[in-house]
Design an enzyme around this catalytic site. Sequence first.
Site, mmCIF file in Angstrom:
data_model
loop_
_atom_site.group_PDB
_atom_site.id
_atom_site.type_symbol
_atom_site.label_atom_id
_atom_site.label_comp_id
_atom_site.label_asym_id
_atom_site.label_seq_id
_atom_site.Cartn_x
_atom_site.Cartn_y
_atom_site.Cartn_z
ATOM 1 N N SER A 65 7.245 3.791 -5.218
ATOM 2 C CA SER A 65 7.301 2.452 -4.614
ATOM 3 C C SER A 65 8.392 2.360 -3.552
ATOM 4 C CB SER A 65 7.582 1.403 -5.695
ATOM 5 O OG SER A 65 6.627 1.453 -6.722
HETATM 6 N N1 SAH Z 1 7.452 3.659 -11.128
HETATM 7 C C1 SAH Z 1 6.883 4.680 -10.278
HETATM 8 C C2 SAH Z 1 5.739 4.142 -9.454
HETATM 9 C C3 SAH Z 1 4.620 5.116 -9.407
HETATM 10 S S1 SAH Z 1 3.077 4.457 -8.858
HETATM 11 C C4 SAH Z 1 7.952 5.342 -9.414
HETATM 12 O O1 SAH Z 1 9.086 4.822 -9.379
HETATM 13 O O2 SAH Z 1 7.693 6.367 -8.810
HETATM 14 C C5 SAH Z 1 2.375 3.830 -10.369
HETATM 15 C C6 SAH Z 1 2.084 4.821 -11.430
HETATM 16 O O3 SAH Z 1 1.302 4.158 -12.427
HETATM 17 C C7 SAH Z 1 1.250 6.046 -11.023
HETATM 18 O O4 SAH Z 1 1.971 7.199 -11.303
HETATM 19 C C8 SAH Z 1 -0.014 5.940 -11.866
HETATM 20 O O5 SAH Z 1 -0.532 7.197 -12.290
HETATM 21 C C9 SAH Z 1 0.464 5.126 -13.046
HETATM 22 N N2 SAH Z 1 -0.578 4.431 -13.814
HETATM 23 C C10 SAH Z 1 -1.710 3.830 -13.384
HETATM 24 N N3 SAH Z 1 -2.415 3.314 -14.420
HETATM 25 C C11 SAH Z 1 -1.712 3.609 -15.550
HETATM 26 C C12 SAH Z 1 -1.915 3.373 -16.939
HETATM 27 N N4 SAH Z 1 -2.988 2.723 -17.402
HETATM 28 N N5 SAH Z 1 -0.986 3.834 -17.809
HETATM 29 C C13 SAH Z 1 0.115 4.495 -17.384
HETATM 30 N N6 SAH Z 1 0.371 4.758 -16.082
HETATM 31 C C14 SAH Z 1 -0.523 4.318 -15.169
#
Ligand code: SAH
Length: 216
Positions: A65
Site C-alpha cells: 500500500s
Molecule cells: N498490508 C499489506 C498490503 C498488501 S495488499 C502490505 O503492507 O504490504 C493486500 C493483501 O491482502 C494481498 O497480499 C492479498 O493477497 C491479501 N488478501 C486478499 N484477500 C485475502 C484474504 N481473504 N485473506 C487473507 N489475505 C488476503
Amino acid sequence: MNDSFLHKGKRRQLIQYLHDKVGIIDQKVLDAMNAVPRHLFIESIFEDFAYEDRAFPIAASQTISHPSTVAEQSELLHVTSGDKVLEIGTGSGYQAAVLVALGAQVYTVERQKDLFDFSSRKLRELNLKPKFQSFGDGFAGLPTFAPFDRVIVTCGAEILPTELLKQLKTGGKMVIPLGKPDEQILYRFTKISEKEFEKEEFGAYKFVPMLNNTHK
Ligand code: SAH
C-alpha cells in the site's frame, strides 16, 4: 540489514510529508513509520522510490500500500501499546511491521503462500515479529485467538466480513475498505455491543481485492 544514512534521511522526509501534506497528526504513527525500513519490503529495483508516496507490485500480483494509506489506516485504528490487533492481508509485511512498532500484539493472515513466506522471513530478519502469522483465508478471521481489540483489513472487500466483526471485543474497532473492485470506501466500525456498531466513513481508495480461499 542495509538501512543507510540516505534511507533514513529519505524516510524522515516522507514522515514530514505525511504530517504536512497528508495530515497525519498521531505522533506514535509517524514514529512507528520512521522506525520501519520500507525499502526492505519491496524489490530492489524500486528501492530508490521506496520513500515516495507510491504503491509497488509485490509477489503474486499484489501491492504494498501507499505510505499515506498505511499511515491513515494506522491512525484510524487508534492502537494502544499491548492491543491485540488482527490484520487481514499481510502482503509484504510492511503494515504488520508498523503495527509491531506501535507496540501491538499482531496476528496477521495472508492467503498467498509466496507472500506468507516472504513476510514471515522479512519480519523475523528485522526483529519486528508479529505474535502469530497465518497462511489462510482472512474471511474466517482467527477464531482461536479472538477476541481482538482492533482489526485492520488491507484488501478491498465487496461484502462485509461479518466473522471479523464477531471477533472484535466490545469497544473494539475495525478499519476496512468496502466496495466494488475499482473503488472502495474506507470505513471504521466501532463495536458498541454484541449487535450494535457505529460506522464512520473516510473517503475513496483503491485496494487489491479481498478474495476467498488460499493460493499456493
Ligand atoms: N498490508 C499489506 C498490503 C498488501 S495488499 C502490505 O503492507 O504490504 C493486500 C493483501 O491482502 C494481498 O497480499 C492479498 O493477497 C491479501 N488478501 C486478499 N484477500 C485475502 C484474504 N481473504 N485473506 C487473507 N489475505 C488476503
